[in-house]
Design a protein around this motif. Structure first.
Motif, PDB file in Angstrom:
ATOM      1  N   UNK A 502      26.119  10.366  -4.359  1.00 25.94           N
ATOM      2  CA  UNK A 502      24.758  10.474  -4.581  1.00 25.94           C
ATOM      3  C   UNK A 502      23.889  10.153  -3.379  1.00 25.94           C
ATOM      4  N   UNK A 503      23.137  10.822  -2.769  1.00 25.37           N
ATOM      5  CA  UNK A 503      22.250  10.412  -1.659  1.00 25.37           C
ATOM      6  C   UNK A 503      20.876  10.933  -2.028  1.00 25.37           C
ATOM      7  N   UNK A 504      20.001   9.889  -1.760  1.00 21.36           N
ATOM      8  CA  UNK A 504      18.535  10.142  -1.927  1.00 21.36           C
ATOM      9  C   UNK A 504      18.021   9.650  -0.776  1.00 21.36           C
ATOM     10  N   UNK A 505      16.642  10.398  -0.289  1.00 21.57           N
ATOM     11  CA  UNK A 505      15.768  10.032   0.606  1.00 21.57           C
ATOM     12  C   UNK A 505      14.333  10.460   0.361  1.00 21.57           C
ATOM     13  N   UNK A 506      13.532   9.652   1.060  1.00 22.98           N
ATOM     14  CA  UNK A 506      12.133   9.776   1.070  1.00 22.98           C
ATOM     15  C   UNK A 506      11.479   9.574   2.467  1.00 22.98           C
ATOM     16  N   UNK A 507      10.447  10.529   2.587  1.00 24.09           N
ATOM     17  CA  UNK A 507       9.823  10.289   3.694  1.00 24.09           C
ATOM     18  C   UNK A 507       8.544  10.586   3.278  1.00 24.09           C
ATOM     19  N   UNK A 508       7.637   9.763   3.811  1.00 26.69           N
ATOM     20  CA  UNK A 508       6.212   9.614   3.579  1.00 26.69           C
ATOM     21  C   UNK A 508       5.273   9.392   4.693  1.00 26.69           C
ATOM     22  N   UNK A 509       4.059   9.811   4.568  1.00 27.54           N
ATOM     23  CA  UNK A 509       3.248   9.567   5.754  1.00 27.54           C
ATOM     24  C   UNK A 509       1.593   9.260   4.606  1.00 27.54           C
ATOM     25  N   UNK A 510       0.855   8.282   5.051  1.00 32.65           N
ATOM     26  CA  UNK A 510      -0.054   8.049   4.313  1.00 32.65           C
ATOM     27  C   UNK A 510      -1.196   7.436   4.903  1.00 32.65           C
ATOM     28  N   UNK A 511      -2.642   7.882   4.686  1.00 29.81           N
ATOM     29  CA  UNK A 511      -3.651   7.192   5.559  1.00 29.81           C
ATOM     30  C   UNK A 511      -4.664   6.801   4.387  1.00 29.81           C
ATOM     31  N   UNK A 512      -5.125   5.601   4.324  1.00 34.93           N
ATOM     32  CA  UNK A 512      -6.144   4.993   3.644  1.00 34.93           C
ATOM     33  C   UNK A 512      -7.227   4.594   4.288  1.00 34.93           C
ATOM     34  N   UNK A 513      -8.558   4.541   3.714  1.00 36.40           N
ATOM     35  CA  UNK A 513      -9.616   3.936   4.128  1.00 36.40           C
ATOM     36  C   UNK A 513     -10.493   3.342   3.181  1.00 36.40           C
ATOM     37  N   UNK A 514     -11.196   2.356   3.367  1.00 34.31           N
ATOM     38  CA  UNK A 514     -11.782   1.661   2.162  1.00 34.31           C
ATOM     39  C   UNK A 514     -12.874   0.775   2.993  1.00 34.31           C
ATOM     40  N   UNK A 515     -14.227   0.468   2.194  1.00 32.93           N
ATOM     41  CA  UNK A 515     -15.347  -0.179   2.580  1.00 32.93           C
ATOM     42  C   UNK A 515     -16.579  -0.069   1.618  1.00 32.93           C
ATOM     43  N   UNK A 516     -17.352  -0.691   1.970  1.00 37.03           N
ATOM     44  CA  UNK A 516     -18.725  -0.559   1.307  1.00 37.03           C
ATOM     45  C   UNK A 516     -19.526   0.552   1.493  1.00 37.03           C
ATOM     46  N   UNK A 517     -19.948   1.046   0.525  1.00 37.84           N
ATOM     47  CA  UNK A 517     -20.947   2.241   0.601  1.00 37.84           C
ATOM     48  C   UNK A 517     -22.334   1.748   0.890  1.00 37.84           C
ATOM     49  N   UNK A 518     -22.987   1.347  -0.160  1.00 39.45           N
ATOM     50  CA  UNK A 518     -24.535   0.959  -0.060  1.00 39.45           C
ATOM     51  C   UNK A 518     -24.744   0.030  -1.252  1.00 39.45           C
TER      52      UNK A 518
END
Length: 963
Positions: A502-518
């Motif tokens: 049994x073979x499993x693989x995962x490939x993932x690309x991710x981008x996050x951004x966070x901060x204050x609005x007002x």
């Protein structure tokens, strides 16, 4: 009860849309206007000084259960944390045993004690004997609990592959979190947070053994780390080995136990090495055997080599084989781990990081030698010199041979036990860059790539090869006399070693951004947004001679070990966002009031798009009390096994509604009863087959499970009692369209009640050209969307760090006490909603083979003490009484009461600073408490190995040197 989130979800999306539209303007303003002070974190009359704001920004982290960076210890998410001290004090060399003691974990979950379920492989899903530990939060199953490493999902959710020295802490969130983490986070998430600040080198050696003198484990780990002004790196090696323990080493598991008329009976299999040999009355009568209604009786070998009729006697009901004694209670296991965690600051605003680990687990389970006979296709001709009876033993009568079709069944002890050996390799790397949009900006970003790969190689030795066994028997191997070593040697030519990979693989690309609005009057509004792409793939291969033929329902070896190749993949594209909005601060009756809104849209290549939202409230009426609540939509997309699993043979007990019907009745149910003759007598049970499979294998499609998760709670940390904190949470999770393998009974009954049922095409009966028209030859039972499941309960925790005190001139040291408990009020499942007579069954307070152990109350109490170089821990774990629902046809309608169980463990440690060494000793299951018996309702051990301790009192020791 149900909660309608339609209007709420719309409000969430509108609010988030407005917030996201302001991101560009907000970021631009912060980047270009460097003279402006950063936004405030609290509602104050003046802006927070830059130095204070910078300190808060540096200290803020992403907490489990939210995308928002927080400095708060308690948020709307009810997270229970297992710190490094708890992991260390447990003395466990693997994380599985530590996690599975948590009260929120219940139901069915694999652990290293699980051996096998009778040999062979039912499907790629099974890993009995693989040495794995998996987590089932709220009893909802391992597929509904998401396992993370630093917020990134693991391709293989075996938590034993993670070296404990790699872990800083474990966060357990036992509520739905699909808007934060996506699919599978229904019962909750287990998030392993990695160490990033280790300095120096540490070596640790550990050993342990049970009070029965078995189940030894030993291992070592080596961890080293260093850091500078702009870098840090931590790496390590870990090795542990567990000895196998036979079930015969414990009284409760040395033989299969049954309950009959209030009496415990030790029994076994009717497939015995001396044979269960069916003979016509003309031969059997000479032994004085009772002749049954079919005019036959069974005999077995009594003495001699079986070449003479006088060597046999009548078979008695007490002639059974104790297969349980050869099962492993603890599987043989060996693990090797390596990990590297590093980061490097390229500039003050840009950091690179990499987290990588590798694990190899080698393990093995064991079953008794194979039962085999004419039902598997074996034929012993009347003309064979080894056959003294003058009749032919075969599954069906042989044309031209009137003395044929008699049954023969034996246990192939001459070929040896069946051993299931596993080699599992797991590797995962998560690497990326993170930074901010300028030194004075509150906005940060993180871009990462995650790759993981898992390969499990399973080899089953001594599986019977029917053609080879037939050739050995035809060649003179006297299968009637397996006690002869020479015969055993000949019969051993009739076994093979199939390989399943049994073979499993995962490939993932991710981008996050966070901060204050007002800035709002009550504080600063925050936003976190992100997107990811993930592709998951699986492939399952089977040795050619073990591939199941869907036409004959057989393969070259015994049916139990037949499997089917499978492969498949899917990809998902997701966009998600979360915002924290402070509504009130320092107001009468509201020291603070925040609302947390989240949304996630997921587009699966296999099951389409789904959008799910959440709303969470955090309210502090006074400084000491937090009132929190979360309502969120949850979902679980069908996984690769549920979609693409190949066919696996199961032989069920079928209650066929087409038995004994008149012609008019058969005409009314033509779809379900095709080819069934009038007043039909019913199926031959041995010939009814069902094929479990993934949905796509039979041309079906699946949609995600969907539901809602609700949590309402209180956290009280009184200022007048320093070091004290307690929480109370009410939770409710419910699901519809649950993904489950349909049963043969349900397929037939659904079609019988509704000729337009989509399940009618899954039934295959013998046609009118057959010798047995109407006989069910095959029913396809794939994974389908069917059923509802909901569970509710209450969690309660308490922590108190006792203020230091002296008793006169004596210093007693420091004490800390903790309580963690979970009460399950309801656990209702309706397996067939919409079907006539369908109703929900409440499994709370019961054990069942489908859902496992759903005891109503579980809890742990921990007392820690430290003084100078000494420290100690005492822990008690409680599991409430419950009822084991009967599934054994031998005692219909009889449920088994199971008593409550409390386990105690102790640990004592002493540090010797002069040699940089620490010594720890401990005892688990201090009272040597045996697990409660469930008889045949349990596993091959008569007990529930996923919940209770099976090894008994256990001693362990560890020495740790740091320099």
């Amino acid at each position: 009860m149900k909660y309608d989130l339609n209007h709420l979800s719309l409000a969430v999306r509108l609010a988030l849309t407005a917030g996201m539209l302001s991101v560009a303007a907000g970021v631009q303003a912060q980047v270009s206007t460097t003279t402006n002070p950063p936004a405030t974190d609290q509602a104050t009359d003046q802006a927070t000084p830059p130095s204070r704001e910078k300190a808060k920004t540096l200290n803020a982290v992403v907490v489990t259960g939210s995308l928002i960076r927080r400095v708060d210890v308690e948020t709307a998410s009810p997270v229970v944390t297992i710190d490094r001290e708890t992991i260390t004090n447990s003395g466990k060399p693997t994380l599985g045993y530590v996690l599975q003691d948590m009260p929120a974990i219940s139901g069915n979950a694999t652990n290293p004690s699980n051996n096998s379920n009778g040999g062979g492989v039912a499907s790629p899903l099974l890993e009995a004997g693989g040495g794995a530990s998996r987590v089932s939060l709220r009893g909802l199953g391992i597929n509904r609990t998401l396992v993370l490493v630093d917020g990134q999902r693991m391709v293989n959710s075996d938590i034993n592959m993670l070296p404990p020295d790699m872990i800083d802490r474990v966060d357990v969130l036992a509520e739905g979190a699909s808007t934060v983490y996506g699919s599978d986070a229904i019962g909750g998430v287990v998030n392993f947070i990695l160490r990033k600040d280790f300095q120096g080198v540490q070596v640790s050696l550990n050993d342990g053994i049970s009070s029965h003198g078995d189940s030894q484990r030993r291992g070592f780990n080596l961890t080293g780390g260093m850091s500078g002004d702009n870098y840090s790196i931590v790496g390590g090696l870990d090795y542990n080995k567990y000895d196998a323990t036979l079930a015969s080493r414990r009284d409760f598991s040395r033989q299969q136990l049954y309950l009959s008329s209030g009496t415990i009976i030790a029994a076994g299999s009717s497939s015995i090495p001396t044979g269960r040999i069916q003979l016509p009355a003309s031969i059997a009568s000479q032994y004085g055997c009772d002749i049954n209604s079919s005019g036959t009786a069974n005999v077995t070998l009594a003495t001699g080599d079986g070449s003479n009729l006088g060597d046999y006697r009548c078979r008695l009901s007490s002639d059974t084989y104790n297969y349980a004694a050869l099962n492993y209670m603890q599987t043989a296991q060996k693990r090797t781990n390596g990990f590297v965690l590093g980061s490097y600051d390229f500039t003050p605003n840009l950091k690179g990081y990499v987290n990588a680990f590798y694990n190899r687990t080698e393990s093995s389970g064991q079953d008794a030698p194979s039962p085999v006979g004419t039902g598997d296709g074996l034929i012993i001709s009347s003309s064979n010199p080894i056959n003294p009876f003058g009749v032919t033993f075969s599954q069906d009568p042989v044309p031209g041979d009137p003395d044929s079709g008699y049954n023969f069944q034996t246990r192939l002890t001459g070929a040896g036990t069946r051993v299931h050996s596993y080699k599992t390799d797991n590797a995962q790397i998560n690497t990326g860059l993170r930074g901010n949009f300028g030194q004075d900006s509150s906005w940060i970003w993180d871009a990462s790539i995650n790759y993981s790969h898992s390969k499990r190689d399973q080899r089953d030795t001594n599986e019977v090869d029917i053609p080879a066994l037939q050739a050995a028997v035809d060649g003179g191997a006297n299968i009637f006399n397996q006690a002869d070593p020479a015969v055993g040697k000949l019969l051993s030519a009739g076994v093979k070693t199939p390989i399943y990979v049994m073979t499993n693989s995962t490939k993932q690309a991710q981008f996050d951004a966070s901060g204050n609005l007002w800035d709002l009057p009550a504080g600063t509004m925050q936003l976190s947004v992100g997107t990811l792409y993930r592709k998951q793939s699986m492939k399952y291969t089977v040795s050619s001679f073990a591939v199941l033929d869907p036409v004959t329902t057989r393969c070259q070896i015994l049916q139990e070990a037949c499997g089917s190749p499978a492969s498949g993949s899917y990809n998902v594209k997701e966009f998600y966002a979360e915002t924290l909005i402070p509504l009130l601060a320092d107001a009468p009756g509201a020291q603070s009031l925040n609302i947390d809104l989240g949304v996630r849209t997921s587009d699966y290549s296999t099951s389409g798009s789904t959008t799910n939202g959440k709303v969470a409230i955090e309210w502090k009426p006074v400084a000491d009390l937090l009132v929190r609540g979360t309502v969120s939509q949850v979902f679980r997309a069908p996984n690769l096994n549920e979609l693409y699993d190949g066919r696996t043979l199961v032989q069920p007990n079928l209650n066929d509604p087409c038995v004994g019907l008149y012609a008019a009745e058969l005409a009314q149910h033509a779809a379900a009863c095709q080819y069934v003759p009038v007043n039909w007598g019913g199926n031959s049970p041995a010939q009814v087959n069902t094929f479990y499979s993934g949905a796509a294998t039979v041309g079906n499609s699946l949609k995600p499970e969907k539901g809602k998760s609700i949590d309402l709670g209180l956290v009280y940390s009184p200022d007048w009692l320093t070091g004290f904190s307690t929480s109370l949470d009410f939770w409710h999770i419910y699901l519809s369209d649950t993904l489950t393998a349909i049963t043969g009974d349900l397929v037939v009954s659904s079609c019988f009640n509704n000729s337009a049922s989509p399940y009618c095409g899954l039934i295959h009966r013998e046609d009118t050209t057959s010798r047995q028209p109407g006989q069910v030859f095959l029913i396809n039972t794939p994974v389908v969307n069917l059923g509802t499941l909901n569970t509710s309960g209450v969690d309660f925790t308490l922590r108190y760090k006792v203020p230091h005190f002296n008793m006169g001139s004596m210093d007693p040291g420091d004490f800390q006490v903790g309580l963690n408990s979970s009460y399950t009020s309801t656990y209702r499942n309706n397996a067939t909603p919409g079907e006539p007579g369908a109703q929900a069954i409440d499994y709370a307070g019961t054990y069942s083979q489908q859902f496992g152990n759903i005891s109503r109350l579980r809890g742990t109490v921990t007392l820690n003490w430290s003084k100078g170089n000494w420290n100690a821990q005492w822990q008690s774990r409680y599991i409430n009484s419950l009822t084991a629902l009967n599934t054994d046809a031998a005692i219909p309608g009889v449920n088994i009461p199971i008593a409550s169980v409390t386990y105690h463990s102790i640990q004592l440690g002493y540090a010797v600073p002069s040699i940089h060494t620490r010594f720890d000793i401990g005892v688990d299951n201090l009272a040597d408490k045996a697990p409660p018996l469930m008889y045949q309702n349990g596993s091959n051990y008569n007990v529930d190995v996923s919940t209770y301790d099976v090894l008994g009192r256990y001693y362990w020791a560890r020495a740790t040197v740091k320099f």
